[in-house]
Design a protein around this motif. Structure first.
Motif, PDB file in Angstrom:
ATOM      1  N   TRP A   1       0.828  -1.212   0.000  1.00  0.00           N
ATOM      2  CA  TRP A   1       0.000   0.000   0.000  1.00  0.00           C
ATOM      3  C   TRP A   1       0.858   1.256   0.000  1.00  0.00           C
ATOM      4  O   TRP A   1       0.456   2.284  -0.543  1.00  0.00           O
ATOM      5  CB  TRP A   1      -0.964  -0.004   1.180  1.00  0.00           C
ATOM      6  CG  TRP A   1      -2.074  -0.967   0.927  1.00  0.00           C
ATOM      7  CD1 TRP A   1      -2.259  -2.181   1.511  1.00  0.00           C
ATOM      8  CD2 TRP A   1      -3.149  -0.794  -0.008  1.00  0.00           C
ATOM      9  NE1 TRP A   1      -3.380  -2.778   0.987  1.00  0.00           N
ATOM     10  CE2 TRP A   1      -3.945  -1.955   0.065  1.00  0.00           C
ATOM     11  CE3 TRP A   1      -3.500   0.204  -0.895  1.00  0.00           C
ATOM     12  CZ2 TRP A   1      -5.075  -2.127  -0.727  1.00  0.00           C
ATOM     13  CZ3 TRP A   1      -4.627   0.035  -1.684  1.00  0.00           C
ATOM     14  CH2 TRP A   1      -5.399  -1.114  -1.595  1.00  0.00           C
ATOM     15  N   LEU A   2       2.019   1.194   0.579  1.00  0.00           N
ATOM     16  CA  LEU A   2       2.933   2.332   0.521  1.00  0.00           C
ATOM     17  C   LEU A   2       3.402   2.583  -0.914  1.00  0.00           C
ATOM     18  O   LEU A   2       3.454   3.731  -1.372  1.00  0.00           O
ATOM     19  CB  LEU A   2       4.136   2.092   1.442  1.00  0.00           C
ATOM     20  CG  LEU A   2       5.151   3.214   1.533  1.00  0.00           C
ATOM     21  CD1 LEU A   2       4.528   4.448   2.184  1.00  0.00           C
ATOM     22  CD2 LEU A   2       6.361   2.759   2.315  1.00  0.00           C
ATOM     23  N   ILE A   3       3.711   1.517  -1.636  1.00  0.00           N
ATOM     24  CA  ILE A   3       4.114   1.659  -3.037  1.00  0.00           C
ATOM     25  C   ILE A   3       2.963   2.215  -3.874  1.00  0.00           C
ATOM     26  O   ILE A   3       3.165   3.084  -4.726  1.00  0.00           O
ATOM     27  CB  ILE A   3       4.612   0.309  -3.594  1.00  0.00           C
ATOM     28  CG1 ILE A   3       5.946  -0.048  -2.948  1.00  0.00           C
ATOM     29  CG2 ILE A   3       4.746   0.342  -5.116  1.00  0.00           C
ATOM     30  CD1 ILE A   3       6.421  -1.447  -3.232  1.00  0.00           C
ATOM     31  N   ARG A   4       1.745   1.744  -3.627  1.00  0.00           N
ATOM     32  CA  ARG A   4       0.581   2.282  -4.354  1.00  0.00           C
ATOM     33  C   ARG A   4       0.376   3.762  -4.042  1.00  0.00           C
ATOM     34  O   ARG A   4       0.018   4.542  -4.924  1.00  0.00           O
ATOM     35  CB  ARG A   4      -0.671   1.492  -3.999  1.00  0.00           C
ATOM     36  CG  ARG A   4      -0.715   0.146  -4.683  1.00  0.00           C
ATOM     37  CD  ARG A   4      -2.015  -0.516  -4.430  1.00  0.00           C
ATOM     38  NE  ARG A   4      -3.105   0.331  -4.911  1.00  0.00           N
ATOM     39  CZ  ARG A   4      -4.115  -0.102  -5.623  1.00  0.00           C
ATOM     40  NH1 ARG A   4      -4.188  -1.358  -5.947  1.00  0.00           N
ATOM     41  NH2 ARG A   4      -5.070   0.709  -5.999  1.00  0.00           N
ATOM     42  N   LEU A   5       0.584   4.150  -2.777  1.00  0.00           N
ATOM     43  CA  LEU A   5       0.456   5.560  -2.397  1.00  0.00           C
ATOM     44  C   LEU A   5       1.482   6.408  -3.123  1.00  0.00           C
ATOM     45  O   LEU A   5       1.164   7.480  -3.651  1.00  0.00           O
ATOM     46  CB  LEU A   5       0.605   5.703  -0.877  1.00  0.00           C
ATOM     47  CG  LEU A   5       0.560   7.116  -0.329  1.00  0.00           C
ATOM     48  CD1 LEU A   5      -0.861   7.692  -0.486  1.00  0.00           C
ATOM     49  CD2 LEU A   5       0.985   7.124   1.124  1.00  0.00           C
ATOM     50  N   ILE A   6       2.711   5.927  -3.163  1.00  0.00           N
ATOM     51  CA  ILE A   6       3.762   6.677  -3.850  1.00  0.00           C
ATOM     52  C   ILE A   6       3.455   6.791  -5.336  1.00  0.00           C
ATOM     53  O   ILE A   6       3.624   7.866  -5.937  1.00  0.00           O
ATOM     54  CB  ILE A   6       5.137   6.007  -3.596  1.00  0.00           C
ATOM     55  CG1 ILE A   6       5.521   6.191  -2.132  1.00  0.00           C
ATOM     56  CG2 ILE A   6       6.202   6.603  -4.515  1.00  0.00           C
ATOM     57  CD1 ILE A   6       6.729   5.413  -1.705  1.00  0.00           C
ATOM     58  N   LYS A   7       2.978   5.710  -5.954  1.00  0.00           N
ATOM     59  CA  LYS A   7       2.624   5.770  -7.373  1.00  0.00           C
ATOM     60  C   LYS A   7       1.473   6.734  -7.634  1.00  0.00           C
ATOM     61  O   LYS A   7       1.470   7.429  -8.654  1.00  0.00           O
ATOM     62  CB  LYS A   7       2.260   4.373  -7.880  1.00  0.00           C
ATOM     63  CG  LYS A   7       3.441   3.482  -8.102  1.00  0.00           C
ATOM     64  CD  LYS A   7       3.016   2.156  -8.692  1.00  0.00           C
ATOM     65  CE  LYS A   7       4.209   1.290  -8.965  1.00  0.00           C
ATOM     66  NZ  LYS A   7       3.809   0.003  -9.576  1.00  0.00           N
ATOM     67  N   SER A   8       0.513   6.781  -6.724  1.00  0.00           N
ATOM     68  CA  SER A   8      -0.608   7.717  -6.917  1.00  0.00           C
ATOM     69  C   SER A   8      -0.134   9.156  -6.786  1.00  0.00           C
ATOM     70  O   SER A   8      -0.627  10.046  -7.481  1.00  0.00           O
ATOM     71  CB  SER A   8      -1.740   7.433  -5.938  1.00  0.00           C
ATOM     72  OG  SER A   8      -1.352   7.782  -4.626  1.00  0.00           O
ATOM     73  N   PHE A   9       0.848   9.427  -5.896  1.00  0.00           N
ATOM     74  CA  PHE A   9       1.400  10.772  -5.802  1.00  0.00           C
ATOM     75  C   PHE A   9       2.199  11.131  -7.036  1.00  0.00           C
ATOM     76  O   PHE A   9       2.199  12.278  -7.471  1.00  0.00           O
ATOM     77  CB  PHE A   9       2.280  10.908  -4.552  1.00  0.00           C
ATOM     78  CG  PHE A   9       1.500  11.065  -3.267  1.00  0.00           C
ATOM     79  CD1 PHE A   9       0.330  11.783  -3.223  1.00  0.00           C
ATOM     80  CD2 PHE A   9       1.976  10.496  -2.102  1.00  0.00           C
ATOM     81  CE1 PHE A   9      -0.385  11.931  -2.050  1.00  0.00           C
ATOM     82  CE2 PHE A   9       1.271  10.631  -0.911  1.00  0.00           C
ATOM     83  CZ  PHE A   9       0.088  11.351  -0.882  1.00  0.00           C
ATOM     84  N   GLU A  10       2.902  10.156  -7.603  1.00  0.00           N
ATOM     85  CA  GLU A  10       3.687  10.416  -8.817  1.00  0.00           C
ATOM     86  C   GLU A  10       2.789  10.728 -10.009  1.00  0.00           C
ATOM     87  O   GLU A  10       3.168  11.508 -10.874  1.00  0.00           O
ATOM     88  CB  GLU A  10       4.575   9.214  -9.126  1.00  0.00           C
ATOM     89  CG  GLU A  10       5.745   9.072  -8.194  1.00  0.00           C
ATOM     90  CD  GLU A  10       6.574   7.822  -8.478  1.00  0.00           C
ATOM     91  OE1 GLU A  10       6.132   6.992  -9.304  1.00  0.00           O
ATOM     92  OE2 GLU A  10       7.630   7.701  -7.850  1.00  0.00           O
ATOM     93  N   LYS A  11       1.611  10.134 -10.079  1.00  0.00           N
ATOM     94  CA  LYS A  11       0.697  10.385 -11.189  1.00  0.00           C
ATOM     95  C   LYS A  11       0.126  11.792 -11.131  1.00  0.00           C
ATOM     96  O   LYS A  11      -0.188  12.380 -12.158  1.00  0.00           O
ATOM     97  CB  LYS A  11      -0.436   9.363 -11.196  1.00  0.00           C
ATOM     98  CG  LYS A  11      -0.018   8.003 -11.661  1.00  0.00           C
ATOM     99  CD  LYS A  11      -1.185   7.049 -11.682  1.00  0.00           C
ATOM    100  CE  LYS A  11      -0.723   5.689 -12.120  1.00  0.00           C
ATOM    101  NZ  LYS A  11      -1.844   4.719 -12.131  1.00  0.00           N
ATOM    102  N   LYS A  12      -0.023  12.312  -9.949  1.00  0.00           N
ATOM    103  CA  LYS A  12      -0.576  13.667  -9.789  1.00  0.00           C
ATOM    104  C   LYS A  12       0.506  14.653 -10.121  1.00  0.00           C
ATOM    105  O   LYS A  12       0.493  15.610 -10.696  1.00  0.00           O
ATOM    106  CB  LYS A  12      -1.047  13.905  -8.361  1.00  0.00           C
ATOM    107  CG  LYS A  12      -2.274  13.099  -8.031  1.00  0.00           C
ATOM    108  CD  LYS A  12      -2.725  13.385  -6.627  1.00  0.00           C
ATOM    109  CE  LYS A  12      -3.936  12.551  -6.288  1.00  0.00           C
ATOM    110  NZ  LYS A  12      -4.421  12.757  -4.958  1.00  0.00           N
TER     111      LYS A  12
END
Length: 103
Positions: free
Chosen positions: A92-103
């Protein structure tokens, strides 16, 4: 010998009745919550009831077989928090980081 077996069965039945009553109260609480919110579907309640029933079935089967539940359950919880939980947190930490990178 028969008296000991019957008394054990009576204790198990009383425990089972208490657990069933607890399940019924939990389901009624979820239904009341759903009636108030109107946003949630009735399917999650069915899944919750099935999960609780499976856990209870596993509990009684293991107790009937002779597995010491008070030893096995804490060890399983300890193992899960040591080995499984860190991987879930990492995912979930990796998914959070990826979602921040997309923004």
């Amino acid at each position: 010998m028969n008296e000991i077996v019957w008394s054990d069965i009576v204790v198990q039945l009383i425990t089972f009745a208490i657990l069933i009553l607890t399940i019924v109260l939990i389901v009624l609480a979820f239904r009341e919550t759903i009636k108030r919110s109107k946003q949630i579907d009735n399917m999650p309640i069915i899944y919750i009831v099935i999960d609780i029933a499976l856990i209870l079935l596993l509990w009684f089967v293991l107790d009937f077989i002779g597995v010491n539940i008070s030893y096995v359950v804490p060890n399983l919880m300890e193992w899960a928090t040591k080995f499984i939980l860190p991987w879930i947190v990492l995912y979930w930490l990796i998914r959070l980081i990826k979602s921040f990178e997309k923004k």
